[in-house]
Design an enzyme around this catalytic site. Structure first.
Site, PDB file in Angstrom:
ATOM      1  N   ARG A 297      63.232 108.921 -49.374  1.00 31.62           N
ATOM      2  CA  ARG A 297      62.886 109.848 -49.673  1.00 31.62           C
ATOM      3  C   ARG A 297      61.635 110.261 -50.484  1.00 31.62           C
ATOM      4  O   ARG A 297      61.086 111.738 -50.311  1.00 31.62           O
ATOM      5  CB  ARG A 297      62.475 110.340 -48.096  1.00 31.62           C
ATOM      6  N   ASP A 298      61.713 110.127 -51.570  1.00 27.49           N
ATOM      7  CA  ASP A 298      61.507 110.495 -53.173  1.00 27.49           C
ATOM      8  C   ASP A 298      61.530 109.257 -53.775  1.00 27.49           C
ATOM      9  O   ASP A 298      61.451 110.004 -55.248  1.00 27.49           O
ATOM     10  CB  ASP A 298      62.730 111.566 -53.103  1.00 27.49           C
TER      11      ASP A 298
END
Length: 296
Positions: free
Chosen positions: A83-84
């Site tokens: 997610r990043d």
């Protein structure tokens, strides 16, 4: 919040062991603060881009992209989303090996039949420039394919040194995507108008998007651009992911190498087993000879 994020990261790191994921070594508490210790890696991908502001050579782009995808495939198979994904979170050592790091936003997931997480998740995770359309619009309903969208964005950035979709806010981010890739599909349009974040804001409509071909034709070959397009499909369920990533001809050279390495490992294992059998038979024969001598 920082301590909570670090504890989540610690829990993830204790489960992750992969050549393209930074090696977690230990953790300790000092004066009430939690510290995490990792292997030392010289620089991150953003620093590499700063050294090559006009973009990286195509072979190096392919190598880095492949290594990111290997790390993500491992994570996703273990039901985790990063997610990043962004250049700062991709470490590069002196031998050009890539290591994924920073698992503060990573999360364990349970997927439904649409490959979305069963539980709602926050949509304020990935750095804006690397957020997929469903991450920007769905209000917390998304799955692991958000990571592969970010890989597509990074490929473009590695090609010319510029962020692919440098939006100044969430609305501008969607507009940046539309200007290059074209209008959103109907399902995402509906998400846009249902999302209170975009209330009263008209969705951009284009008749002639820039297209990835026009933007990167002088930097990447047609196979690389086709692969990038697969990572940047608006519909996450049509996006390249998992096995479909590695079956694409963009990675054919790496897959041949892996097949050859696997074949060599299998041959070495067979030879090892044969040598063990020979040694075992030799020992058995020596025992029989000794027993016969003792009987005489």
């Amino acid at each position: 919040l920082v301590q909570k994020t670090m504890k989540r990261e610690l829990k993830m790191l204790q489960q992750l062991r992969h050549e393209n994921i930074v090696e977690f070594q230990e953790s300790f508490i000092h004066k009430g603060n939690l510290f995490l210790v990792f292997e030392y890696v010289e620089k991150n991908l953003l620093e590499v881009l700063e050294e090559m502001p006009d973009g990286l050579p195509p072979k190096l782009i392919k190598s880095f992209t492949y290594q990111i995808c290997k790390a993500l495939d491992y994570m996703h198979k273990n039901n985790m989303i990063h997610r990043d994904i962004k250049p700062e979170n991709l470490l590069i050592d002196e031998n050009l090996n890539l290591k994924l790091c920073d698992f503060g936003f990573a999360r364990k997931v349970k997927l439904d039949i649409t490959n979305n997480n069963i539980d709602e998740m926050t949509d304020y995770v990935a750095t804006r420039w690397y957020r997929s359309p469903e991450l920007l619009l769905s209000g917390g309903i998304y799955g692991p394919y958000v990571d592969y969208w970010a890989v597509g964005c990074i490929m473009g950035e590695l090609a010319d040194g510029n962020p692919m979709f440098p939006g100044e806010n969430e609305t501008d981010q969607i507009n940046c995507i539309i200007k290059v890739l074209g209008n959103l599909p109907e399902e995402l349009v509906n998400m846009y108008y249902k999302n209170p974040l975009y209330e009263g804001k008209k969705l951009l409509h284009v008749t002639k998007p820039e297209t990835l071909e026009r933007r990167y034709i002088d930097k990447l070959g047609p196979v690389a651009i086709d692969f990038m397009k697969g990572l940047l499909r608006m519909d996450p369920n049509k996006r390249l992911n998992g096995e479909t990533v590695f079956k694409h001809k963009y990675f054919s050279c790496f897959m041949k190498d892996e097949e050859n390495n696997a074949k060599k490992k299998a041959e070495n294992k067979d030879n090892e087993n044969k040598n063990k059998e020979i040694e075992k038979e030799k020992n058995n024969n020596e025992v029989l000879i000794k027993e016969k001598k003792e009987i005489k």
